[in-house]
Design a protein around this motif. Structure first.
Motif, mmCIF file in Angstrom:
data_model
loop_
_atom_site.group_PDB
_atom_site.id
_atom_site.type_symbol
_atom_site.label_atom_id
_atom_site.label_comp_id
_atom_site.label_asym_id
_atom_site.label_seq_id
_atom_site.Cartn_x
_atom_site.Cartn_y
_atom_site.Cartn_z
ATOM 1 N N PRO A 171 39.962 50.519 34.067
ATOM 2 C CA PRO A 171 41.408 50.543 34.256
ATOM 3 C C PRO A 171 41.775 50.277 35.728
ATOM 4 O O PRO A 171 40.927 50.428 36.609
ATOM 5 C CB PRO A 171 41.803 51.960 33.855
ATOM 6 N N TYR A 172 42.963 49.885 35.968
ATOM 7 C CA TYR A 172 43.539 49.654 37.304
ATOM 8 C C TYR A 172 43.019 48.379 37.992
ATOM 9 O O TYR A 172 43.794 47.671 38.632
ATOM 10 C CB TYR A 172 43.290 50.827 38.269
ATOM 11 N N LEU A 173 41.729 48.088 37.872
ATOM 12 C CA LEU A 173 41.177 47.004 38.683
ATOM 13 C C LEU A 173 41.620 45.626 38.176
ATOM 14 O O LEU A 173 41.637 45.371 36.969
ATOM 15 C CB LEU A 173 39.644 47.060 38.709
ATOM 16 N N THR A 174 41.961 44.760 39.116
ATOM 17 C CA THR A 174 42.405 43.409 38.756
ATOM 18 C C THR A 174 41.801 42.356 39.674
ATOM 19 O O THR A 174 42.237 41.203 39.667
ATOM 20 C CB THR A 174 43.948 43.302 38.841
ATOM 21 N N ALA A 175 40.824 42.745 40.472
ATOM 22 C CA ALA A 175 40.269 41.801 41.447
ATOM 23 C C ALA A 175 39.638 40.589 40.752
ATOM 24 O O ALA A 175 39.926 39.434 41.101
ATOM 25 C CB ALA A 175 39.232 42.510 42.319
ATOM 26 N N ASP A 176 38.808 40.841 39.748
ATOM 27 C CA ASP A 176 38.158 39.735 39.039
ATOM 28 C C ASP A 176 39.185 38.896 38.292
ATOM 29 O O ASP A 176 39.074 37.674 38.198
ATOM 30 C CB ASP A 176 37.115 40.274 38.051
ATOM 31 N N HIS A 177 40.178 39.564 37.742
ATOM 32 C CA HIS A 177 41.248 38.868 37.028
ATOM 33 C C HIS A 177 41.916 37.840 37.955
ATOM 34 O O HIS A 177 42.047 36.664 37.619
ATOM 35 C CB HIS A 177 42.272 39.919 36.564
ATOM 36 N N ARG A 178 42.292 38.289 39.138
ATOM 37 C CA ARG A 178 42.958 37.373 40.077
ATOM 38 C C ARG A 178 41.998 36.274 40.524
ATOM 39 O O ARG A 178 42.392 35.115 40.675
ATOM 40 C CB ARG A 178 43.482 38.134 41.301
ATOM 41 N N LEU A 179 40.736 36.623 40.721
ATOM 42 C CA LEU A 179 39.756 35.611 41.125
ATOM 43 C C LEU A 179 39.679 34.503 40.084
ATOM 44 O O LEU A 179 39.685 33.314 40.411
ATOM 45 C CB LEU A 179 38.365 36.241 41.272
ATOM 46 N N MET A 180 39.647 34.897 38.807
ATOM 47 C CA MET A 180 39.515 33.906 37.749
ATOM 48 C C MET A 180 40.745 33.022 37.671
ATOM 49 O O MET A 180 40.672 31.855 37.302
ATOM 50 C CB MET A 180 39.262 34.590 36.403
ATOM 51 N N LEU A 181 41.911 33.577 38.042
ATOM 52 C CA LEU A 181 43.141 32.787 38.014
ATOM 53 C C LEU A 181 43.234 31.871 39.219
ATOM 54 O O LEU A 181 43.638 30.714 39.111
ATOM 55 C CB LEU A 181 44.365 33.711 37.999
ATOM 56 N N GLU A 182 42.877 32.390 40.374
ATOM 57 C CA GLU A 182 43.132 31.646 41.606
ATOM 58 C C GLU A 182 41.947 30.821 42.063
ATOM 59 O O GLU A 182 42.103 29.913 42.875
ATOM 60 C CB GLU A 182 43.565 32.622 42.717
ATOM 61 N N HIS A 183 40.758 31.174 41.612
ATOM 62 C CA HIS A 183 39.574 30.418 42.045
ATOM 63 C C HIS A 183 38.785 29.928 40.841
ATOM 64 O O HIS A 183 37.558 29.923 40.861
ATOM 65 C CB HIS A 183 38.693 31.289 42.949
ATOM 66 N N THR A 184 39.517 29.509 39.809
ATOM 67 C CA THR A 184 38.878 29.115 38.553
ATOM 68 C C THR A 184 37.756 28.100 38.759
ATOM 69 O O THR A 184 36.623 28.303 38.319
ATOM 70 C CB THR A 184 39.936 28.508 37.613
ATOM 71 N N ASP A 185 38.085 27.012 39.449
ATOM 72 C CA ASP A 185 37.102 25.929 39.573
ATOM 73 C C ASP A 185 35.919 26.343 40.428
ATOM 74 O O ASP A 185 34.776 26.014 40.119
ATOM 75 C CB ASP A 185 37.765 24.689 40.160
ATOM 76 N N GLU A 186 36.207 27.067 41.512
ATOM 77 C CA GLU A 186 35.104 27.514 42.359
ATOM 78 C C GLU A 186 34.135 28.385 41.568
ATOM 79 O O GLU A 186 32.918 28.250 41.692
ATOM 80 C CB GLU A 186 35.634 28.321 43.559
ATOM 81 N N ILE A 187 34.710 29.290 40.748
ATOM 82 C CA ILE A 187 33.845 30.166 39.944
ATOM 83 C C ILE A 187 32.996 29.335 38.999
ATOM 84 O O ILE A 187 31.781 29.552 38.868
ATOM 85 C CB ILE A 187 34.692 31.197 39.166
ATOM 86 N N LEU A 188 33.624 28.334 38.364
ATOM 87 C CA LEU A 188 32.875 27.520 37.403
ATOM 88 C C LEU A 188 31.760 26.744 38.095
ATOM 89 O O LEU A 188 30.640 26.655 37.574
ATOM 90 C CB LEU A 188 33.826 26.584 36.651
ATOM 91 N N VAL A 189 32.055 26.193 39.277
ATOM 92 C CA VAL A 189 30.984 25.513 40.018
ATOM 93 C C VAL A 189 29.912 26.531 40.401
ATOM 94 O O VAL A 189 28.710 26.252 40.316
ATOM 95 C CB VAL A 189 31.545 24.800 41.270
ATOM 96 N N GLY A 190 30.358 27.729 40.781
ATOM 97 C CA GLY A 190 29.410 28.801 41.114
ATOM 98 C C GLY A 190 28.504 29.114 39.942
ATOM 99 O O GLY A 190 27.298 29.318 40.105
ATOM 100 N N ILE A 191 29.097 29.134 38.741
ATOM 101 C CA ILE A 191 28.283 29.390 37.543
ATOM 102 C C ILE A 191 27.267 28.265 37.355
ATOM 103 O O ILE A 191 26.103 28.509 37.033
ATOM 104 C CB ILE A 191 29.195 29.526 36.299
#
Lengths: 445, 333, 294
Positions: A171-191
């Motif tokens: 509950p409460y945490l949204t850091a990963d949520h925002r990361l996935m929204l704002e750094h979608t492509d970077e995360i995918l390249v990271g994967i």
């Protein structure tokens, strides 16, 4: 269309309280001084490689992880090393740390600070694993396990799937949520980077259904990556626990005492994938992270990009300051986070959130006798019997605790959360785990 | 910065469940049964429930306050639950002083002597009832007819055997059931509860309403009543198929007597039922089996009380042997 | 009626007699031969089964004692709570001369009371030192301090430890302490030590009332009476018996070397040395102590 999946047994659904889901990530101003702990990860602390008076830049190596399970530590600011000494960790103990006085914001020249997306992965798998170690990347979900260790697959073990954890079931945490929204492509390249390092053809991402926008963004962008699949998962705590996540997405059960490797998986957090992208594609070591600074009492709560080593007090100030009725400050989420004894505790690589609870929110009811309601058994995602483990711990029957698989407990806290008698089940189970480990060590030697 | 921070172990949030909310939830679930017994048996039923509840609460208070010298916890509602269930388990014909004795035994002997809430091995209300059955057999086996003298507080009212009693008598005399068919209530009457019997055992409908409420509030597991009644129906059904002239049909057995109240409210008692799901299924099946055996083959017309009490005794063993399935034990790799 | 009575009495009596025979046969058949001395020695032991001797309860020790007596050497076995009295009695029983064991006592080595080391946080959770210790640094910020939750009080089988509500610290009642060592095992921070009771009737003993190994400045931040490792006591003692050693910023008084002169007590700048008697007051040191107290 995404498929709804979940883990088969136990689990609870605490109020989600994702107060900061709509707050874009904002960078926190640099503090005057950072205390960078040398042991921010599971394993041996890094050994300092700087001395008092040394000038450092952002990205300069200050601690070297020499043991097998350890991680490098880099300077997260530019300035002068004030002392190589000790700083408080989240439990209030003084641990080795490097304290740096901040002067300006000068980065190491090799770091690519441009926002351009670099999709082409030129590094070889060996290079990637090597550089993950050099960059000091650890699990960003909270446990802070050195990432490179996960990628050293022992002989004879076959890995076929990379599991990426975007569940954020706390509950409460949204850091990963925002990361996935704002750094979608970077995360995918990271994967893709991590997938290459692991030499597997399949990567799956699990995201809880309470983040439909993140699922949509990831699914859309993932269309360009044929090897990455996105799965929406039921909102159920602890969906983001490693073993539960593997079971939910791949229907594979990691046996007690075993690792995801034993069922052919490696699990990493989305934040870790982003860190891997920054490291391999941008030459940027792990120096900062997104921290959800939240709580009902904070008027400017939000998701902050914070340099590692910044004191909690600084982040809380930026989010609106300590209100008079705040009773508890938690590093992490409310289910598994640690209540800190001091506000000068520094942010570490594993700090996913800073949660402030008011007196009313932190108040605990009196503990009353167990009424054998069996709710703790019902909600345990591992199938343990918390009521029994508490009883055994109170009479210090550690052998029996061991027989009842206390070591399989993932410390998710579902039992204590649900207990109508407000019994401190998890406190005693954690104690049992410590004692059983001690007992095993004693009998082994 | 000035305030003292609170440090505690995780988790830092708690669900809204409390012992109090659970116990008072059961009290609410018992209200339809209460209403049904009041409608069927009149003012005296209301009196009886109030007397047993008050006696249970008072006993618990006195023991905690003066014997154990601890802070009384009677406000958690568990004593009220025991009191109501005790009243529902006995006949309207039982004098008030006997009800008080039953309540004192239920709380004092069956609950507090074992350490209070959560530690009692047997269901307190059923111990109270069993104690009264042996101590006051005449009154305990005098069953009032419904809707006679609704407003009377006295016990001098027409009485007779319960439907189950009639069947047991017939079986003993070797009479075929068709011979006494006219005396037996229809299934609808049994369902609505316009029959003779103990106060809470008469209306299956009221029990179902309460049970549905408890399921909605997640106060009881569904498997216990379903398996209990299912096993009962299965075994009585087998007998009925072989010899419908001597044995009543399974639906009759489910609706008549204490099977409904017992399976929904007493076999589901948290303290005296197993902790794992598997264990509860075995426990409930045992309750159903024993009830059927006592009803069909035993000397008593009704067996729910003893069936549950006997199975209560097996709970520690069941808990020890039937553990919840472990994650990772049915491993894939 | 009479017939009924006779029949039931006879049949019940017969059943009882039958069972009695069966029980007798079984008890004779499966009799375990036990050395009667074990039972007698057990009777001499305190009977509290504290386990301080290292055996499972008093009968365990008794068994070991009998075995040892047969082999001719009972040294090495002792009953800490029973002390020399008990061992002397047992020695007489076996016809051995028992060496007198030192009378010892459990000593708390922490001065972190609520006034000396004020609480910085509020602990919420089970009243268990073991749990608080595994959770965090502790209520007053000192990682070596007493946690004030009384695991030792619960562990003590003789009620010889009482938590003082005014200081938060446990207190050992010398008359009741048998130095069984239960508190030593119970304390997660190893604050108790079994030390000789000391010289004379007054039981003169001196010890360092602190376990903190942090640098002096850090230790003092959390606690007024922490040992700061200054070494003044070591220097004083070096001229007398060299009983005090210094390791990791923490002094330690070897109880077997210490002569309980008490000269180290007044030189300590933080009052971290405790004595069971009024220590001597050299003029110079007296002034210093007064300064710190002021």
């Amino acid at each position: 269309m995404v498929t709804v999946k979940t883990f088969p047994m136990g689990g609870v659904h605490p109020p989600e309280n994702k107060l900061t889901a709509d707050s874009p990530i904002q960078a926190l101003d640099l503090p005057d001084e950072v205390s960078i702990l040398l042991g921010q990860h599971i394993g041996a602390p890094a050994e300092p490689v700087v001395q008092k008076g040394d000038k450092v830049k952002v990205g300069t190596l200050i601690g070297e992880g020499k043991a097998f399970i350890s991680a490098n530590v880099h300077s997260t600011v530019s300035g002068t090393v004030k002392r190589v000494d000790e700083a408080l960790d989240a439990a209030g103990f003084r641990k080795p740390a490097v304290v740096i006085a901040v002067e300006g914001d000068e980065w190491e020249v090799h770091i690519d600070r441009s926002p351009d997306l670099v999709t082409e992965i030129t590094a070889t798998p060996e290079e990637i694993v090597d550089r993950i170690k050099t960059a000091g990347i650890v699990g960003m979900g909270g446990a802070a396990f050195p990432t490179n260790v996960k990628y050293m697959v022992p002989e004879g073990k076959q890995v076929d799937t990379l599991v990426i954890n975007g569940v954020e079931c706390e509950p409460y945490l949204t850091a990963d949520h925002r990361l996935m929204l704002e750094h979608t492509d970077e995360i995918l390249v990271g994967i893709e980077v991590l997938r290459k390092a692991l030499r597997v053809d399949r990567a799956v991402i699990g995201i809880e259904l309470n983040k439909p926008d993140a699922i949509e963004a990831m699914t859309q962008s993932a269309a360009r990556f044929p090897n990455i699949e996105v799965y929406g998962l039921k909102v159920q705590y602890p969906q983001g626990a490693e073993k539960q996540l593997i079971k939910a997405i791949l229907d594979r059960e990691v046996p007690g005492g075993k690792l995801p490797l034993d069922v052919g998986c490696v699990v990493n957090n989305v934040g870790t994938a982003l860190a891997a992208y920054h490291d391999i594609q941008k030459n940027r070591p792990l120096i900062d992270r997104v921290v959800t600074v939240t709580g009902t009492s904070l008027p400017n709560r939000g998701n902050f990009l914070i340099r590692v080593g910044t004191p909690f007090a600084r982040a809380i100030e930026a989010a609106g300051g300590m209100a008079d009725d705040v009773a508890k400050v938690i590093a992490g989420g409310p289910m598994m986070g640690k209540a800190v004894p001091d506000l000068n505790v520094p942010v570490t690589k594993g700090t996913s959130g800073i949660l402030l609870l008011t007196k009313a929110e932190a108040e605990q009811r009196e503990t009353v006798p167990c009424i054998r309601c069996s709710k703790c058994v019902e909600v345990c995602p591992v199938g343990l019997e918390p009521y029994l483990l508490e009883k055994l711990a109170r009479v210090e029957y550690w052998e029996q605790s061991d027989e009842h698989d206390v070591l399989d407990c993932i410390e998710c806290g579902s039992c204590t959360y649900i207990c109508p008698s407000n019994r401190p089940l998890l406190d005693y189970i954690k104690l049992s785990k410590v004692k059983v480990h001690e007992m095993r060590r004693a009998s082994a030697s | 910065m000035s305030q003292t921070l609170v440090v505690s172990g995780s988790p830092h949030v708690k669900s809204e469940h409390t012992v109090r909310s659970i116990m008072w939830g059961v009290v609410i679930a018992l209200l339809p049964v209460f209403a049904a017994s009041a409608l069927v048996f009149g003012v005296r039923a209301i009196m009886a429930v109030l007397v047993t509840s008050a006696a249970c609460v008072a006993t618990e208070y006195v023991i905690q306050r003066f014997f154990l010298r601890q802070q009384p916890t009677v406000d958690d509602g568990s004593a009220v639950v025991t009191g109501m269930l005790l009243a529902f388990n006995v006949s309207i014909a039982v004098p008030m002083w006997q009800l008080v004795v039953g309540a004192v035994v239920a709380i004092g002997v069956a609950k507090m002597a074992f350490g209070g809430i959560g530690t009692n091995p047997f269901n307190p209300a059923l111990i109270g009832r069993a104690f009264m059955t042996v101590s006051f057999p005449v009154h305990m086996n005098t069953w009032a007819f419904p809707r006679e003298q609704l407003v009377s507080l006295g016990v001098d009212r027409p009485t007779g055997a319960t439907p189950l009693g009639k069947i047991a008598d017939a079986l003993e005399l070797g009479e075929p059931l068709s011979a006494i068919a006219a005396e037996l209530p229809s299934h609808t009457e049994l369902f609505l509860g316009t029959i003779g019997g103990s106060m809470g055992e008469v209306s299956a409908l009221a029990v179902l309403i309460g049970g549905a409420y408890m399921l909605y509030r997640r106060l009881i597991p569904l498997e216990t009543p379903v398996v209990f009644l299912g096993t009962l129906a299965l075994i009585t059904g087998v007998f009925w198929l072989f010899d419908p002239e001597s044995y009543a049909d399974p639906l009759f057995h489910i609706l008549a007597g204490g099977a409904m109240l017992g399976s929904w409210f007493m076999a589901t008692d948290m303290a005296t039922s197993p902790m794992s799901r598997n264990g509860r299924i075995l426990f409930a099946a045992g309750c159903g089996l024993l009830t059927a055996v006592i009803r069909l083959l035993g000397g008593f017309p009704e067996g729910v009380t003893y069936a549950i009490l006997i199975m209560n005794a097996f709970v520690p063993l069941i808990d020890n042997k039937l553990r919840p399935p472990r994650f990772g034990k049915g491993a894939v790799s | 009626m009479n017939e009924l009575l006779i029949y039931s009495a006879l049949s019940l009596g017969g059943v009882a007699a039958g069972f009695a025979v069966v029980l007798y046969v079984i008890s004779q058949r499966f009799k375990v031969e036990e050395d009667p001395r074990i039972d007698e020695v057990t009777q001499m032991l305190p009977g509290i089964n504290c386990g301080a001797c290292g055996f499972a309860g008093c009968s365990g020790l008794a068994e070991a004692l009998v075995e040892a007596a047969d082999s001719g050497d009972v040294s090495g076995l002792s009953c800490p709570p029973g002390g020399s009295e008990t061992m002397k009695q047992i020695g007489e029983y076996f016809g051995f001369e028992m060496g007198s064991t030192h009378k010892t006592i459990a000593v708390l080595r922490c001065g972190g009371s609520c006034s000396n080391a004020p609480a910085k946080t509020q602990y919420q959770g089970p009243s268990s030192c073991a749990i608080a210790h595994s959770l965090y640094v502790g209520i007053n910020g000192c990682p070596h301090s007493c946690l004030w939750l009384g695991d030792c009080e619960i562990a003590c089988p003789f009620d010889a430890i009482v938590m003082n509500p005014d200081t938060g610290l446990p207190e050992v009642i010398p008359e009741l302490c048998t130095s069984c060592g239960a508190c030593v095992r119970a304390c997660p921070r190893d604050l108790f030590e079994i030390r000789p009771r000391g010289k004379g009737k007054a039981e003169r003993r001196v010890w360092i009332n602190c376990r903190n190994t942090q640098p002096g400045g850090v230790a003092r931040k959390n606690c007024k009476v922490a040992c700061i490792g200054c070494g003044k006591c070591v220097r004083v003692c070096n001229d007398i018996v060299q009983a005090i050693s210094m390791e990791n910023n923490l002094a330690y008084i070897d109880p077997h070397k210490c002569i309980a002169c008490g000269k180290c007590v007044p030189v300590c700048p933080t009052n971290a040395i405790m004595a069971t008697f009024e220590p001597p007051k050299p003029k110079q040191a007296n002034k210093e102590t007064a300064d710190t107290q002021a």
